[in-house]
Scaffold this motif. Structure first.
Motif, PDB file in Angstrom:
ATOM      1  N   CYS A 146       0.955  -1.069   0.003  1.00 36.31           N
ATOM      2  CA  CYS A 146      -0.120   0.103  -0.124  1.00 36.31           C
ATOM      3  C   CYS A 146       0.825   1.177   0.081  1.00 36.31           C
ATOM      4  O   CYS A 146       1.764   1.289   0.569  1.00 36.31           O
ATOM      5  N   CYS A 149       0.511   2.797   3.707  1.00 40.97           N
ATOM      6  CA  CYS A 149       0.661   2.243   5.282  1.00 40.97           C
ATOM      7  C   CYS A 149       1.377   0.930   5.189  1.00 40.97           C
ATOM      8  O   CYS A 149       1.805   0.249   6.307  1.00 40.97           O
ATOM      9  N   CYS A 156      -5.724  -3.173   1.618  1.00 40.32           N
ATOM     10  CA  CYS A 156      -6.312  -1.969   1.977  1.00 40.32           C
ATOM     11  C   CYS A 156      -7.151  -1.625   0.721  1.00 40.32           C
ATOM     12  O   CYS A 156      -8.211  -0.747   1.184  1.00 40.32           O
ATOM     13  N   HIS A 162      -8.144   3.621   3.445  1.00 40.62           N
ATOM     14  CA  HIS A 162      -7.699   4.934   3.014  1.00 40.62           C
ATOM     15  C   HIS A 162      -8.803   5.736   2.424  1.00 40.62           C
ATOM     16  O   HIS A 162      -9.194   5.181   1.388  1.00 40.62           O
TER      17      HIS A 162
HETATM   18 ZN   LIG Z   1      -2.850   0.826   3.523  1.00 36.00          ZN
END
Ligand SMILES: [Zn+2]
Length: 181
Positions: A146, A149, A156, A162
């Protein structure tokens, strides 16, 4: 060969149906290229979530990807049969027919993606001359992380961890970081 795109991005939001149509059109282009050149095909795009697929930093990221590609081509002394860059509202695209083993091409382009921070935003799809798309998995390479993160990107995306603005901010940071360095 590998001319950067000009600074005249379109910045239009595209609709879902336009996005789907652009994917069909890309697939058709890829098939046409595979049939006419009969060698390994690289199809390069920039990973951009959200409705705006073309703006100045997308083009910067794209042009940096072209530079990395050009460097790999000259280092490996690959023979380029044909090359075309397209400035589309669905995002910039580059097609390259290269007379080199597809697995080696995929391996080198994954290394380029990993070498630069901005490389996380490059998507170098590689097809064999027979039209088979090679995956990272087939080459024993770990899946993409990702942007925000560092978890596996798929996790994700599936969990929508996000917001779009958070992801786009991070992309802009990556784009600017590599331009200034
Ligand atoms: Zn992420």
């Amino acid at each position: 060969m590998f001319h950067p795109l000009p600074n005249s991005p379109q910045q239009f939001a595209i609709t879902l149906s336009e996005l789907l149509a652009s994917r069909d059109a890309r697939q058709t282009r890829q098939q046409t290229w595979l049939q006419s050149h009969q060698v390994t095909l690289i199809s390069f795009t920039v990973v951009i979530p959200g409705p705006v697929k073309d703006n100045q930093w997308v083009r910067d990221i794209f042009n940096q990807g072209l530079c990395a590609l050009k460097q790999v081509v000259s280092e490996r002394q690959w023979v380029i049969i044909a090359q075309q860059s397209l400035a589309l509202t669905s995002g910039p695209e580059c097609l390259v027919a290269v007379d080199a083993p597809a697995k080696e091409v995929k391996q080198r382009m994954i290394e380029a993606e990993q070498q630069f921070a901005v490389g996380r935003l490059w998507d170098f799809d590689v097809f064999t001359a027979q039209g088979q798309l090679l995956s990272r998995q087939q080459l024993g390479v770990t899946e993409r992380r990702c942007l925000v993160c560092d978890q596996p990107a798929k996790v994700c995306a599936r969990q929508r961890t996000h917001s779009l603005s958070e992801i786009l901010n991070q992309i802009e940071v990556l784009a600017n970081a590599s331009i200034n360095h």
